[in-house]
Every structure is written in C-alpha cells, then in structure tokens.
Motif scaffolding. Structure first.
Motif, PDB file in Angstrom:
ATOM      1  N   VAL A 164       2.606 -19.221   1.914  1.00 27.86           N
ATOM      2  CA  VAL A 164       1.713 -20.335   2.225  1.00 27.86           C
ATOM      3  C   VAL A 164       1.548 -21.247   1.016  1.00 27.86           C
ATOM      4  O   VAL A 164       1.602 -22.481   1.128  1.00 27.86           O
ATOM      5  N   VAL A 165       1.343 -20.647  -0.159  1.00 25.68           N
ATOM      6  CA  VAL A 165       1.187 -21.443  -1.380  1.00 25.68           C
ATOM      7  C   VAL A 165       2.456 -22.224  -1.685  1.00 25.68           C
ATOM      8  O   VAL A 165       2.418 -23.422  -1.998  1.00 25.68           O
ATOM      9  N   ALA A 166       3.610 -21.554  -1.595  1.00 27.86           N
ATOM     10  CA  ALA A 166       4.877 -22.221  -1.887  1.00 27.86           C
ATOM     11  C   ALA A 166       5.121 -23.374  -0.922  1.00 27.86           C
ATOM     12  O   ALA A 166       5.550 -24.467  -1.325  1.00 27.86           O
ATOM     13  N   ALA A 167       4.834 -23.165   0.372  1.00 24.21           N
ATOM     14  CA  ALA A 167       5.034 -24.221   1.358  1.00 24.21           C
ATOM     15  C   ALA A 167       4.083 -25.390   1.112  1.00 24.21           C
ATOM     16  O   ALA A 167       4.482 -26.566   1.196  1.00 24.21           O
ATOM     17  N   LEU A 171       4.977 -29.373  -0.021  1.00 23.75           N
ATOM     18  CA  LEU A 171       4.530 -30.543   0.745  1.00 23.75           C
ATOM     19  C   LEU A 171       3.617 -31.453  -0.067  1.00 23.75           C
ATOM     20  O   LEU A 171       3.076 -32.420   0.457  1.00 23.75           O
ATOM     21  N   GLY A 172       3.435 -31.119  -1.344  1.00 24.55           N
ATOM     22  CA  GLY A 172       2.620 -31.945  -2.212  1.00 24.55           C
ATOM     23  C   GLY A 172       1.140 -31.625  -2.182  1.00 24.55           C
ATOM     24  O   GLY A 172       0.322 -32.402  -2.683  1.00 24.55           O
ATOM     25  N   LEU A 173       0.782 -30.486  -1.597  1.00 26.48           N
ATOM     26  CA  LEU A 173      -0.623 -30.078  -1.538  1.00 26.48           C
ATOM     27  C   LEU A 173      -0.936 -29.194  -2.734  1.00 26.48           C
ATOM     28  O   LEU A 173      -0.342 -28.121  -2.900  1.00 26.48           O
ATOM     29  N   HIS A 174      -1.876 -29.642  -3.568  1.00 28.20           N
ATOM     30  CA  HIS A 174      -2.221 -28.911  -4.782  1.00 28.20           C
ATOM     31  C   HIS A 174      -3.726 -28.653  -4.793  1.00 28.20           C
ATOM     32  O   HIS A 174      -4.453 -29.074  -3.911  1.00 28.20           O
TER      33      HIS A 174
END
Length: 208
Positions: A164-167, A171-174
């Motif tokens: 989940v973190v890698a995906a 996608l640019g979600l930090h």
C-alpha cells in the motif's frame, strides 16, 4: 523538514513498541535484566539495521542516533518495573508486536523508495524491516519465528501494508497519513487474525 520530523517520530514509535514486545518476551522466558535489554534492542533495531545495510545507508541509523539506542532502554526500564501492568493494559507481546510490525513495514518501504529502489523491491525491504527484529527475538528466546508458519497472519499483513505504501508513493501520495494508514491496516489485520484464528493455507494433506 516537517515530513522528515514526522517520519522520525514514527520510526521512534515503532522502535519503542517493538522494544516493549522484546522486553515482554524476555519476561515470559524468565530472563534477567541483561537478557531483557538484549531482546528489546535486537527486536527494536534488527530489522532497521538489515534495511540500512541492504540499501547502503551506512553506518545504520541505529549507530548514528542516540535516540535509537536509548528508546529500547526506556522500554526495558518500563517493562522491568511494571510488566504486569503493561501486559494488562495492552495484552502482552502480540499487540505491541502488531503495532511495531505496522509502523516498521511502512517506514521501511518509504526509506527504501527514498534511496531509489523500485516500488516492488522497496515493499520487499519494508517487509524485511518489519519482520527482521521479530525473527531475531524469537530465535534468541528459543521459539520458532512466527513468520515461518504464519498461523495468525504475520508476514501477510506486512506485505499488504508495504504494498500500500509503495503504491501510494508511486502515485505521488506522501506524508504521515499514508504511513499511519498503512500501519493501522497492518495492525488491524494482525489483531483480527489473532482474535479469529485466521491463518494462511498449508499444503494439501498437512494438518496439525
């Protein structure tokens, strides 16, 4: 800078809860204070050290930050004096281990991606970060590492959280919400698996 500070705080939180799980395991094995500190330090720092050595972040953070060493000592002191109360408030090793697993697989994946690993390899290294300390704890305390039989979903939640973190980062979600969300997901799955006896399948014909 704010994200780095939050990431550091989450890392120390993971170190603390894993250290508590290691110290509680020492109590259950009737070890002395030295054994308690050793298990607390190994459980808290083992996975992170493996991660840093693999990505070439040397010396590992455990050897450059005083907080990384002192936090398990604080957890050891807490458990040494108040382990009955700690075990009653948060039922023992399993809850602390689940919390540490969730935090470490998330922060480990983030650090791996920050060092240029692909999402797949970063997720794999996040899993190693999450389960490494627990494996060392179980081996040193004379138990079969939980990851080898995964009867109550240990490795599988870590894999899902790291993915989940890698995906999300792909996608640019930090930010802290992604890390915390993945950690809560791992924690929830692990606790539910313990509560309801969920387990991964065995080969056909293999029974208890």
């Amino acid at each position: 800078m704010e994200e780095l500070d939050v990431a550091g705080l989450l890392d120390l939180t993971g170190i603390f809860v894993f250290a508590v799980s290691g110290a509680l395991a020492a109590v259950r094995q009737r070890l002395d204070v030295v054994g308690m500190v050793v298990l607390a330090e190994i459980t808290a720092l083992g996975g992170g050290i493996l991660r840093d050595l693999i990505i070439g972040a040397v010396p590992p953070a455990a050897f450059t930050s005083l907080g990384y060493v002192l936090t398990p000592l604080v957890a050891s002191v807490l458990v040494f004096h108040w382990h009955p109360q700690v075990a009653r408030l948060l039922p023992g090793v399993l809850l602390f281990d689940a919390a540490g697993l969730g935090l470490f697989c998330a922060t480990g994946t983030i650090k791996a991606m920050d060092h240029g690993l692909s999402p797949l390899h970063a997720a794999l290294l996040g899993v190693i970060t999450g389960i490494g300390g627990g494996i060392l704890r179980d081996v040193l305390s004379g138990q079969i590492p939980a990851v080898l039989y995964d009867r109550q979903l240990y490795a599988l939640p870590a894999m899902l959280g790291a993915a989940v973190v890698a995906a999300a980062r792909s996608l640019g979600l930090h930010g802290a919400l992604v890390t915390a969300g993945a950690a809560v997901l791992v924690f929830g799955l692990r606790v539910l698996a313990v509560r309801y006896g969920w387990r991964t399948p065995r080969p056909r014909g293999v029974t208890d």
